[in-house]
Design an enzyme around this catalytic site. Structure first.
Site, PDB file in Angstrom:
ATOM      1  N   ASP A  95       1.568  -5.590   0.347  1.00 38.37           N
ATOM      2  CA  ASP A  95       2.968  -5.177   0.408  1.00 38.37           C
ATOM      3  C   ASP A  95       3.781  -5.950   1.427  1.00 38.37           C
ATOM      4  O   ASP A  95       4.985  -5.756   1.519  1.00 38.37           O
ATOM      5  CB  ASP A  95       3.060  -3.683   0.757  1.00 38.37           C
ATOM      6  CG  ASP A  95       2.716  -3.415   2.211  1.00 38.37           C
ATOM      7  OD1 ASP A  95       3.446  -2.663   2.877  1.00 38.37           O
ATOM      8  OD2 ASP A  95       1.711  -3.969   2.694  1.00 38.37           O
ATOM      9  N   ASP A 135      -4.851  -5.252   0.517  1.00 39.01           N
ATOM     10  CA  ASP A 135      -4.388  -4.939   1.865  1.00 39.01           C
ATOM     11  C   ASP A 135      -4.529  -3.429   2.061  1.00 39.01           C
ATOM     12  O   ASP A 135      -4.755  -2.682   1.098  1.00 39.01           O
ATOM     13  CB  ASP A 135      -2.922  -5.366   2.002  1.00 39.01           C
ATOM     14  CG  ASP A 135      -2.343  -5.040   3.369  1.00 39.01           C
ATOM     15  OD1 ASP A 135      -3.054  -5.216   4.364  1.00 39.01           O
ATOM     16  OD2 ASP A 135      -1.194  -4.579   3.414  1.00 39.01           O
TER      17      ASP A 135
END
Length: 1224
Positions: free
Chosen positions: A871, A433
């Site tokens: 996250d 990500d």
């Protein structure tokens, strides 16, 4: 009353501004136009009775509750599911069968000696699984027991998240997470707007604006909810985060709903004191949970291969059992021939079915079953439990690693599961990500170009990395390098979030002395006015609440450079400005007429204002790709210099925007406003196109002022980490919900994209598709889109094919809409081929589901180990789909619980919120525990720690587990085949060579602890050298240490050892007197002597295999040998009815004999010679990479990755490996 405890400045501000009156807010209502004709049909059948969950019809619908579980087991399925997990292991199934059969007369040893180890192994592993899943359950309990206010019995009361029902009205406060998917009724702002942060859903940190319907925006207190009853008809639960279809029936009138009225679970309320909402989706029906997948049972490559080895060993077991039974049958049939007894001492005329010369075939079959149990020691039952112990201890070392401890947030690394440790050493592809993973979720204003002059003397991380890689001095006149140190000789002052700009030429009001002060003044005015931020004055200090970090950085920069935005009303923006003529601060108010919002298709934003001199001004900022073409001829004075600066900023990994303005004629403005008003009030299908056309008409003939450059601050060490991982041969993909421009900039900033790299961009963002979208023919759009993506993929593969001889590297960039078509079954193979051929891959605007699908495609299509890192909750599917999931636990990633009395003030992670009045209350305050961390296999605080997690711990764990398993099979084969050779020596009688408890304790006490020490402590090279020579990591990626040749080699070593042990022992001690009194070797002495040699040989073999000795290894290796003698003395002293063949065998028979000790010494040395010779040959003539490093390290030399002083053959081998990695 809880509902009244948050009052004051937030509500006052909400009443002062009606943002829905501004165009950028009012147009939101029509920006999403979904088809409501499907309501009531399949997929659109959900009915929500607002404020009436106890309605009989609502009860009959029986929707799910709001309880969420991420655990692998439940109390009901733990026993069957965990047993299934254990008996997926072939060895456990075999030993279960053996344990059952051991109660029959077929068993060559007692049942207890087989059943006890099996129960210990299964019980210990199940206990470990229970403890690990118990931790997940604890986290679920904490999340489900969070508090929220719900409307019941005409008032708001506190309840738990898990107790919410569909139809409940809840009140959510600022900086709290939404407990379920809610329909927005109203907010602390009178016109019902609120700001929402969705970083946990789509990865974007910029705030999203949500807007309640006018019909419900007036619901602000408990009395107003008493009479409120409504019905929502909407879509069924689904995973689509970017659309919502539904209608609200209220007051007898249906009202259309869109995504603008939906607040999704796991998004956070920001910049709004509170909101009221109706629960529409709960628990696992919420969109974030629909995007999640069930926690998978992940197994490593090594464990799967280990099962194949067990199959091989089982086949070997069957084979030697068959050989033994075959020869046993032949020998048994010969015992009675023509009425004569060949082996009369066996009494063949008076036997049982297990030895019956009259029925040799049946006797041979029963002997075959006995052999299956006798040779069971080829299968290492303690291997699994030993590996579990080792992995748990390895996880503890990972958790305790000080070099992966993040002091700022007090966050160590955390191995949330120990099952995948060795997989960390075999990662081929990382799927990452972006927001919050590679970056810090913050923007900093660092440079700008005004009137053709570059300002800003700081240096970005990308520039520093380029200088380090190229080893070049900074050039004179470089806009980013004429400074001394980080501060450039300028007084840094206190650190200001969002502002990292240093240049004495324009700071502290010095810009008035520059050649173009008017242009600089207009530049800062555009920064201070052209935005939608809201000022927040607290104790005399001004902070800003903006929709995006970029906007906040611009407004902060304007403030720090003398143009402070301090007030905003419905129609005005007020600034404290530095007047360049008088040199004094003055207050100026600009009348705000229109805000032309930023859209990805427009790539720009503008405002129209009237200044105090009554002049109409258009202030505009946007991407250079659309702004330069809109400049007037007179406005291009600084174009060449600005373009050059923008190019340099892009090379430095900065995000750039071009700032322009122009003065409007009164008549021109009135004519345009009339056209614009008609467009924005249009209800036609082409409403958005009409509005965009009107905006485009006014945003022309602009005058260039300059460009801004902001840095999406990377986490510390990200470029270096990515560079080191790339040197290790690991491919890195970035999957982000951000826009393409943002993702590309970050790609440059973190060295994922490099200058000179050719970009293959796959997108549907073209005029052709804009026309199709306006026509509204969905079938034609889908067909044309599919064909376009297919064509673009084919062209990309053609580029790769034509560049095979050319060392040019490629980067693939694809947006979310295109990715949806690329993942089609008909295209995914060619898309994967294209992606694998590129050095870097960036997938933009990816939904959580797409992230998981891409991860699955890479995992299944390549067959290599994948690691996903993220996250937020939007990354959960990706983390669970990958072989390894790593969660980033950042500053917001912690869950804080405060159950105490609070007066006047609550401290949140983003600041402090004032409370008015002496409100005392008990409440659990929760600040987010990241869903990514909860669903991950490993958690680290910073991306840079991934380097050490993989290159150090991953390499060590892979090597340790590989060596441990190979050694386990070696020692069991060496031991098991001595049983086979003895049975052959004893006419395949089925008689074991050793005492029952010798065999049972072999894997438990005498050989298990040294191998556990190997799996925990051994190091081929130090952590420093692992990081210095990242190419060493390829030993795991290529599976060199657990390849089939290496496994077979260890097996052959075991067979050879067993041959040496048995035949050398029998030939040395049987033909002659064993003791001084002339007694020869008997069965008990032969078994004890041979067993002693086995214990010595396998433990000394371990000592030869270890690279890094600690006192623990010495203690376990030599302690295991000593313990064998202690055991033999103690066990041999017990009554012969218990100790049987071991009775006083050491004290009275073996120890007094010199032959016993001499045979032990000579046979052990002979057994070790083959392995020692092989390792000496390999290290000298066919060294592995770690052998080279060890050799040079022992000579006190530090080497490069391709040392010139190595043999030419070794240099060539390493060179070809590196070139292969570069091509891949």
């Amino acid at each position: 009353m809880a509902g009244g405890r948050r009052r004051g400045r937030g509500r006052g501000r909400g009443r002062g501004i009606r943002f829905s009156k501004l165009y950028s807010f009012s147009c939101i209502r029509s920006s999403l136009r979904e088809d409501r004709s499907q309501i009531g049909q399949k997929g659109y059948t959900r009915v929500v009775y607002c404020n009436d969950p106890d309605n009989p019809e609502a009860v009959q619908l029986n929707y799910r509750g709001n309880y969420v579980s991420t655990t692998k087991y439940t109390a009901v399925n733990f026993l069957p599911k965990s047993l299934f997990e254990q008996f997926r292991r072939v060895a456990n199934i075999y030993f279960l069968i053996v344990a059952c059969v051991s109660f029959s007369p077929l068993a060559p040893y007692s049942a207890l000696s087989v059943l006890a180890p099996l129960l210990v192994v299964i019980g210990a592993t199940m206990a470990k699984e229970a403890v690990e899943d118990g931790r997940r359950r604890k986290q679920d309990i904490e999340a489900n027991n969070r508090r929220v206010e719900v409307y019941k019995n005409n008032s708001f009361c506190v309840t738990k998240w898990k107790d919410l029902r569909v139809g409940d009205i809840v009140k959510v406060y600022k900086d709290e997470f939404f407990p379920a998917d809610l329909f927005l009724l109203s907010s602390s702002y009178e016109d019902g707007i609120c700001y929402v942060e969705t970083s946990n859903l789509d990865g974007e940190t910029n705030l999203k604006l949500k807007h309640a319907l006018e019909e419900t925006s007036s619901l602000h207190d408990e009395k107003s909810f008493q009479q409120f009853k409504a019905v929502i008809n909407c879509e069924d639960p689904n995973e689509d985060l970017y659309s919502f279809v539904g209608t609200l029936s209220y007051g007898g009138t249906p009202h259309e709903l869109s995504l603008q009225q939906i607040l999704l679970r796991d998004s956070k309320l920001r910049n709004t004191d509170h909101v009221y909402g109706v629960v529409i989706f709960t628990g696992h029906d919420t969109k974030v949970m629909q995007n999640a997948t069930d926690p998978p049972s992940k197994r490593t490559k090594i464990e799967r291969r280990m099962d194949k080895i067990v199959y091989i060993l089982f086949s070997t077991l069957v084979l030697i059992s068959f050989i033994g039974s075959f020869f046993f049958g032949i020998e048994t049939r010969k015992d009675i021939s023509s009425g004569k007894y060949r082996r009369w001492y066996l009494q063949p005329d008076d036997t049982t079915v297990f030895y019956d010369p009259q029925r040799p075939i049946l006797a041979a079959f029963l002997h075959f079953l006995t052999g299956l149990m006798l040779y069971g020691y080829l299968i290492p039952i303690s291997l699994y439990v030993s590996i579990e112990i080792v992995k748990v201890l390895q996880s503890i070392f990972i958790n305790q690693d000080q070099d992966m401890y993040y002091e700022e947030t007090d966050k160590p690394a955390h191995a949330r599961t120990s099952n995948l440790n060795e997989e960390l050493g075999q990662v081929n592809t990382i799927l990452s990500d972006k927001t919050g993973t590679l970056t810090c979720n913050s923007m900093e204003f660092v440079k700008c170009s005004i009137a053709g002059t570059a300002y800003g003397r700081g240096m970005t991380e990308v520039e520093r990395a380029l200088i380090r890689r190229n080893d070049r001095p900074r050039e004179v006149g470089d806009v980013s390098s004429d400074f001394q140190g980080d501060s450039g000789g300028v007084d840094m002052g206190k650190s200001i979030k969002g502002f990292n700009f240093r240049d004495e030429r324009i700071m502290h009001g010095q810009w008035v002395n520059e050649p173009h002060p008017v242009v600089i003044q207009n530049f800062f005015r555009v920064l201070a006015i052209c935005h939608t931020a809201i000022p927040d004055i607290n104790e005399g200090e001004i902070s800003y609440e903006a929709e995006s970090p970029d906007e906040a950085a611009f407004v902060i920069a304007a403030r720090e450079l003398g143009f402070e935005f301090f007030s905003r009303t419905q129609t005005c923006i007020s600034l404290h400005e530095l007047d360049h003529k008088s040199g004094r601060k003055v207050d100026r108010t600009y009348k705000l007429l229109h805000v032309l919002e930023f859209k990805s298709s427009r790539k720009r934003m503008s405002v129209i204002v009237k200044n105090p001199e009554n002049r109409l001004l258009l202030l505009s900022k946007g991407a250079d790709s659309v702004m330069f073409e809109r400049l007037s001829k007179e406005g291009r004075m600084f174009e060449a210099q600005t373009r050059d600066h923008i190019k340099r900023y892009a090379e430095a990994g900065l995000r750039t925007l071009v700032l322009t303005y122009r003065e409007l004629d009164e008549e021109e403005y009135k004519a345009w406003e009339e056209e614009f008003s008609r467009a924005k009030t249009s209800v036609a299908a082409d409403h958005d196109a009409l509005v965009d056309a009107a905006c485009d008409k006014i945003e022309r003939d602009l005058i260039l002022l300059g460009a801004t450059a902001v840095e999406d601050k990377l986490q510390k060490g990200v470029p270096e980490c990515i560079d080191r991982l790339a040197q290790a041969g690991i491919k890195i993909w970035v999957l982000t919900g951000d826009k393409m421009e943002t993702a590309i900039n970050i790609g440059y900033a973190c060295s994922l994209l490099r200058q000179g790299m050719k970009q293959i961009v796959i997108t549907l963002d073209s005029q052709e598709f804009d026309v199709l979208r306006k026509q509204g023919n969905n079938e034609a759009i889908a067909k044309a889109s599919f064909e376009s993506i297919r064509k673009q993929i084919m062209e990309g593969n053609s580029q790769l094919s034509s560049a095979k001889e050319n060392p040019v590297s490629f980067a693939l960039i694809i947006d979310g809409e295109s990715l949806g078509f690329a993942l089609n079954k008909n295209l995914e193979k060619s898309f994967l081929e294209l992606a694998i051929g590129c050095a870097s891959v960036i997938c933009c605007r990816s939904s959580p589901k797409q992230k998981a699908l891409v991860t699955r495609l890479v995992k299944m299509g390549t067959g290599e180990t994948t690691l996903a890192i993220g996250d937020g909750a939007n990354d959960v599917g990706m983390l669970q789909e990958a072989h390894i999931g790593v969660g980033i636990s950042g500053v917001e990633g912690m869950q804080v619980q405060a159950s105490k009395q609070v007066e006047v003030q609550i401290t949140f992670n983003s600041g402090k919120e004032d409370l008015v009045g002496p409100d005392y209350f008990n409440r659990d305050i929760y600040l987010r525990k990241k869903e990514a961390v909860m669903s991950s296999d490993f958690a680290i605080a910073q991306f840079r720690f991934l380097e050490r997690l993989l290159l150090v711990h991953g390499h060590w764990c892979y090597r340790r587990i590989s060596m441990m398993i190979c050694y386990f099979f070696y020692k069991n084969i060496a031991f098991g085949f001595t049983l086979f050779w003895f049975e052959a020596y004893a006419s395949f009688s089925g008689q074991p060579a050793y005492n029952d408890w010798y065999m049972s304790f072999y894997n438990v006490f005498f050989t298990s602890l040294p191998v556990i020490a190997l799996g925990v402590f051994d190091q081929d090279v130090s952590a420093r050298l692992c990081l210095k020579y990242p190419l060493l990591y390829q030993e795991g990626v290529q599976n060199i240490l657990f390849s089939w040749p290496r496994i077979v080699g260890w097996m052959l070593n075991g067979v050879i050892s067993s041959i040496i042990i048995f035949f050398f022992t029998t030939k040395s001690i049987i033909p002659q007197a064993f003791r001084r009194d002339g007694q020869v070797t008997d069965f008990e002495v032969l078994g004890a002597t041979m067993y002693t040699i086995v214990v010595w040989a396998v433990n000394c073999q371990m000592a030869l295999s270890i690279n890094y000795f600690t006192w623990i290894q010495h203690f376990f290796i030599w302690g295991s040998i000593i313990f064998w003698y202690i055991f033999l003395v103690i066990y041999g002293s017990i009554s012969p009815t218990v100790s049987t063949t071991a009775y006083r065998v050491l004290v009275e028979a073996c120890a007094p004999s010199v032959l016993y000790w001499l045979a032990t010494l000579l046979v052990v040395i002979s057994t070790l010679l083959p392995y020692y010779s092989y390792r000496a040959f390999q290290t000298r003539f066919r060294p592995l990479y770690h052998d080279i490093i060890q050799q040079k390290r022992s000579e006190g030399l530090e080497i490069d990755d391709t040392p010139n002083d190595l043999p030419s053959r070794v240099r060539d081998k390493m060179h070809h490996l590196k070139m292969g990695l570069r091509r891949s």
